[in-house]
Design an enzyme around this catalytic site. Structure first.
Site, PDB file in Angstrom:
ATOM      1  CE1 TYR A  53      -3.228  -2.765  -0.145  1.00  0.00           C
ATOM      2  CE2 TYR A  53      -3.756  -2.425   2.155  1.00  0.00           C
ATOM      3  CZ  TYR A  53      -3.959  -3.091   0.968  1.00  0.00           C
ATOM      4  OH  TYR A  53      -4.922  -4.081   0.905  1.00  0.00           O
ATOM      5  CG  HIS A 128      -1.796  -8.782  -1.002  1.00  0.00           C
ATOM      6  ND1 HIS A 128      -1.204  -7.576  -0.728  1.00  0.00           N
ATOM      7  CD2 HIS A 128      -3.084  -8.475  -1.294  1.00  0.00           C
ATOM      8  CE1 HIS A 128      -2.088  -6.592  -0.860  1.00  0.00           C
ATOM      9  NE2 HIS A 128      -3.240  -7.122  -1.204  1.00  0.00           N
ATOM     10  CB  SER A 208     -13.505  -3.371  -2.023  1.00  0.00           C
ATOM     11  OG  SER A 208     -12.246  -2.831  -2.355  1.00  0.00           O
ATOM     12  N   PRO A 209     -15.611  -3.617   1.091  1.00  0.00           N
ATOM     13  CG  PRO A 209     -15.821  -3.128   3.356  1.00  0.00           C
ATOM     14  CD  PRO A 209     -14.797  -3.314   2.279  1.00  0.00           C
ATOM     15  CG  LEU A 210     -18.228   0.545   2.469  1.00  0.00           C
ATOM     16  CD1 LEU A 210     -17.745   1.845   3.095  1.00  0.00           C
ATOM     17  CD2 LEU A 210     -19.625   0.185   2.985  1.00  0.00           C
ATOM     18  N   GLY A 211     -17.736  -1.411  -1.939  1.00  0.00           N
ATOM     19  CA  GLY A 211     -17.661  -1.362  -3.404  1.00  0.00           C
ATOM     20  C   GLY A 211     -16.354  -0.790  -3.920  1.00  0.00           C
ATOM     21  N   GLY A 212     -15.487  -0.345  -3.021  1.00  0.00           N
ATOM     22  CA  GLY A 212     -14.181   0.172  -3.437  1.00  0.00           C
ATOM     23  C   GLY A 212     -14.086   1.673  -3.278  1.00  0.00           C
TER      24      GLY A 212
HETATM   25  N1  LIG Z   1      -6.691  -8.206  -0.060  1.00  0.00           N
HETATM   26  C1  LIG Z   1      -6.843  -7.449  -1.135  1.00  0.00           C
HETATM   27  O1  LIG Z   1      -6.503  -7.840  -2.264  1.00  0.00           O
HETATM   28  C2  LIG Z   1      -7.457  -6.099  -0.970  1.00  0.00           C
HETATM   29  C3  LIG Z   1      -7.850  -5.354  -2.106  1.00  0.00           C
HETATM   30  C4  LIG Z   1      -8.444  -4.095  -1.893  1.00  0.00           C
HETATM   31  C5  LIG Z   1      -8.633  -3.632  -0.591  1.00  0.00           C
HETATM   32  N2  LIG Z   1      -8.211  -4.358   0.485  1.00  0.00           N
HETATM   33  C6  LIG Z   1      -8.392  -3.900   1.881  1.00  0.00           C
HETATM   34  O2  LIG Z   1      -9.768  -3.651   2.090  1.00  0.00           O
HETATM   35  C7  LIG Z   1      -9.938  -2.333   2.587  1.00  0.00           C
HETATM   36  C8  LIG Z   1     -11.278  -1.766   2.160  1.00  0.00           C
HETATM   37  O3  LIG Z   1     -11.364  -1.698   0.757  1.00  0.00           O
HETATM   38  P1  LIG Z   1     -11.311  -0.304  -0.037  1.00  0.00           P
HETATM   39  O4  LIG Z   1     -10.680   0.701   0.800  1.00  0.00           O
HETATM   40  O5  LIG Z   1     -10.731  -0.638  -1.365  1.00  0.00           O
HETATM   41  O6  LIG Z   1     -12.832   0.008  -0.343  1.00  0.00           O
HETATM   42  P2  LIG Z   1     -14.149   0.280   0.526  1.00  0.00           P
HETATM   43  O7  LIG Z   1     -13.902  -0.021   1.943  1.00  0.00           O
HETATM   44  O8  LIG Z   1     -15.244  -0.425  -0.158  1.00  0.00           O
HETATM   45  O9  LIG Z   1     -14.358   1.841   0.280  1.00  0.00           O
HETATM   46  C9  LIG Z   1     -13.457   2.765   0.813  1.00  0.00           C
HETATM   47  C10 LIG Z   1     -14.051   4.130   0.703  1.00  0.00           C
HETATM   48  O10 LIG Z   1     -15.282   4.151   1.363  1.00  0.00           O
HETATM   49  C11 LIG Z   1     -15.506   5.414   1.919  1.00  0.00           C
HETATM   50  N3  LIG Z   1     -16.254   5.179   3.162  1.00  0.00           N
HETATM   51  C12 LIG Z   1     -15.881   4.402   4.197  1.00  0.00           C
HETATM   52  N4  LIG Z   1     -16.818   4.399   5.154  1.00  0.00           N
HETATM   53  C13 LIG Z   1     -17.799   5.220   4.717  1.00  0.00           C
HETATM   54  C14 LIG Z   1     -19.028   5.641   5.274  1.00  0.00           C
HETATM   55  N5  LIG Z   1     -19.437   5.184   6.454  1.00  0.00           N
HETATM   56  N6  LIG Z   1     -19.795   6.488   4.545  1.00  0.00           N
HETATM   57  C15 LIG Z   1     -19.391   6.932   3.339  1.00  0.00           C
HETATM   58  N7  LIG Z   1     -18.223   6.557   2.758  1.00  0.00           N
HETATM   59  C16 LIG Z   1     -17.446   5.715   3.438  1.00  0.00           C
HETATM   60  C17 LIG Z   1     -14.156   6.003   2.215  1.00  0.00           C
HETATM   61  O11 LIG Z   1     -14.222   7.365   1.894  1.00  0.00           O
HETATM   62  P3  LIG Z   1     -13.184   8.458   2.428  1.00  0.00           P
HETATM   63  O12 LIG Z   1     -11.902   8.146   1.701  1.00  0.00           O
HETATM   64  O13 LIG Z   1     -13.815   9.747   2.023  1.00  0.00           O
HETATM   65  O14 LIG Z   1     -13.024   8.264   3.889  1.00  0.00           O
HETATM   66  C18 LIG Z   1     -13.200   5.191   1.362  1.00  0.00           C
HETATM   67  O15 LIG Z   1     -12.535   5.930   0.388  1.00  0.00           O
HETATM   68  C19 LIG Z   1      -8.736  -1.577   2.002  1.00  0.00           C
HETATM   69  O16 LIG Z   1      -8.507  -0.367   2.663  1.00  0.00           O
HETATM   70  C20 LIG Z   1      -7.653  -2.599   2.195  1.00  0.00           C
HETATM   71  O17 LIG Z   1      -7.218  -2.595   3.556  1.00  0.00           O
HETATM   72  C21 LIG Z   1      -7.640  -5.587   0.307  1.00  0.00           C
END
Ligand SMILES: NC(=O)c1ccc[n+]([C@@H]2O[C@H](COP(=O)([O-])OP(=O)(O)OC[C@H]3O[C@@H](n4cnc5c(N)ncnc54)[C@H](OP(=O)(O)O)[C@@H]3O)[C@@H](O)[C@H]2O)c1
Length: 286
Positions: A53, A128, A208-212
């Site tokens: 990251y 990973h 990416s529980p919220l769609g990314g």
């Molecule tokens: N293992 C893998 O291959 C892999 C791949 C991708 C991700 N991940 C992990 O999974 C984590 C989560 O995935 P992600 O970050 O890609 O996507 P995500 O959690 O689906 O979405 C992240 C975005 O959601 C917004 N958000 C969070 N909480 C919110 C809320 N309550 N209301 C409105 N918006 C909200 C944030 O906005 P703001 O930026 O404005 O706060 C952030 O930019 C990553 O951070 C990483 O640690 C792992």
């Protein structure tokens, strides 16, 4: 916050995904540290990071260093915080994402993560992503060696299918503590892995529980049922999404990413949102 289990560790049901703090579009250091501190204030004790990251080859381990700095500068107790990092992805000079699942590479990567996190043993170390150039069992074998050597306390895999999950648990001698796969309202194809984890007693961490990062804000526009429940409950659709996930089973621990204190605070509130059967059924169908 409601507690859930990963291996022998008890952590808050909602974790913090660290990725948005360190990749393209990341906030400045002050806001990044404030976001981690807000998570800790809200009771978050699971922080997901990875050595990959960062932006490009000029700042490897940016997120691990940031998490370590935020924990060190936090005023409160951090002894219960489980930092979950990963190895096996690399970001070469051009900022693209590449793979290296060779056991010798993973062991070197783990040593580098230990140094960056400033710990004697990593709380949860996750492979990973399977590397098609390396037999999966050999990559996971490196994690078994790291467990036996005491360099990692818990082992997990990420982006694994059911066959790979069973293989990993076998190679680890029944010690597979966690599986981290993509799972969201728009991406439900990892339900077989989620169900298998329940059977194995392994934690399931939806990524990416919220769609990314780029799509999380528009969750309600794309999924009307989540918007309707949110409106009726007077909470955000993102909270409804995380509460729906938590209801999938006691082994599910979502790790929403965040780059602002207010979003992680809002997400943590999902741990207290109990949806009823009719709501859950509507969201399942949505
Ligand atoms: N293992 C893998 O291959 C892999 C791949 C991708 C991700 N991940 C992990 O999974 C984590 C989560 O995935 P992600 O970050 O890609 O996507 P995500 O959690 O689906 O979405 C992240 C975005 O959601 C917004 N958000 C969070 N909480 C919110 C809320 N309550 N209301 C409105 N918006 C909200 C944030 O906005 P703001 O930026 O404005 O706060 C952030 O930019 C990553 O951070 C990483 O640690 C792992």
């Amino acid at each position: 916050m409601q507690q859930r289990t990963i291996g022998d560790r008890s952590v808050g049901a909602i974790g913090l995904g660290g990725m948005p703090l360190s990749i393209e579009g990341r906030p400045d250091r002050e806001r990044a540290i404030a976001t981690v501190h807000a998570a800790l204030d809200a009771g978050v004790t699971l922080i997901d990071t990875a050595d990959a990251y960062h932006l490009d080859a000029t700042d490897p381990g940016h997120n691990e260093l940031l998490i370590a700095e935020a924990l060190a500068s936090y005023g409160g107790d951090t002894s219960e915080v489980l930092v979950a990092t990963k190895g096996g992805h690399t970001r070469p000079g051009d900022g693209s994402w590449a793979l290296d699942g060779r056991p010798e590479y993973l062991k070197r990567a783990c040593d580098a993560s230990l140094r960056r996190l400033g710990v004697e043993a990593i709380g949860l170390y996750q492979f990973h992503r399977p590397d098609p150039e390396v037999p999966f069992e050999e990559s996971v074998g490196a994690l078994a060696e790291l467990l036996d050597a005491g360099k990692i306390r818990l082992a997990g895999v990420s982006n694994a299918d059911p066959g790979q999950i069973r293989a990993a648990d076998l190679v680890l001698g029944g010690r597979l503590a966690a599986v981290q796969n993509q799972y969201s309202p728009a991406f439900r194809s990892s339900e077989p892995e989620l169900e298998l984890c329940a059977e194995l007693g392994t934690a399931f961490l939806p990524w990416s529980p919220l769609g990314g990062i780029s799509k999380a804000a528009g969750l309600a526009d794309r999924h009307a049922a989540f918007a309707e429940v949110a409106k009726a409950r007077g909470v955000s659709p993102q909270q409804v999404c995380l509460a729906w996930m938590l209801a999938k089973g006691p082994h599910v621990l979502p790790i929403p990413g965040s780059s602002r204190p207010e979003t992680i605070r809002d997400s943590v509130a999902a741990a207290d949102l109990v949806l009823d059967d009719a709501e859950l059924a509507a969201l399942d169908r949505a």
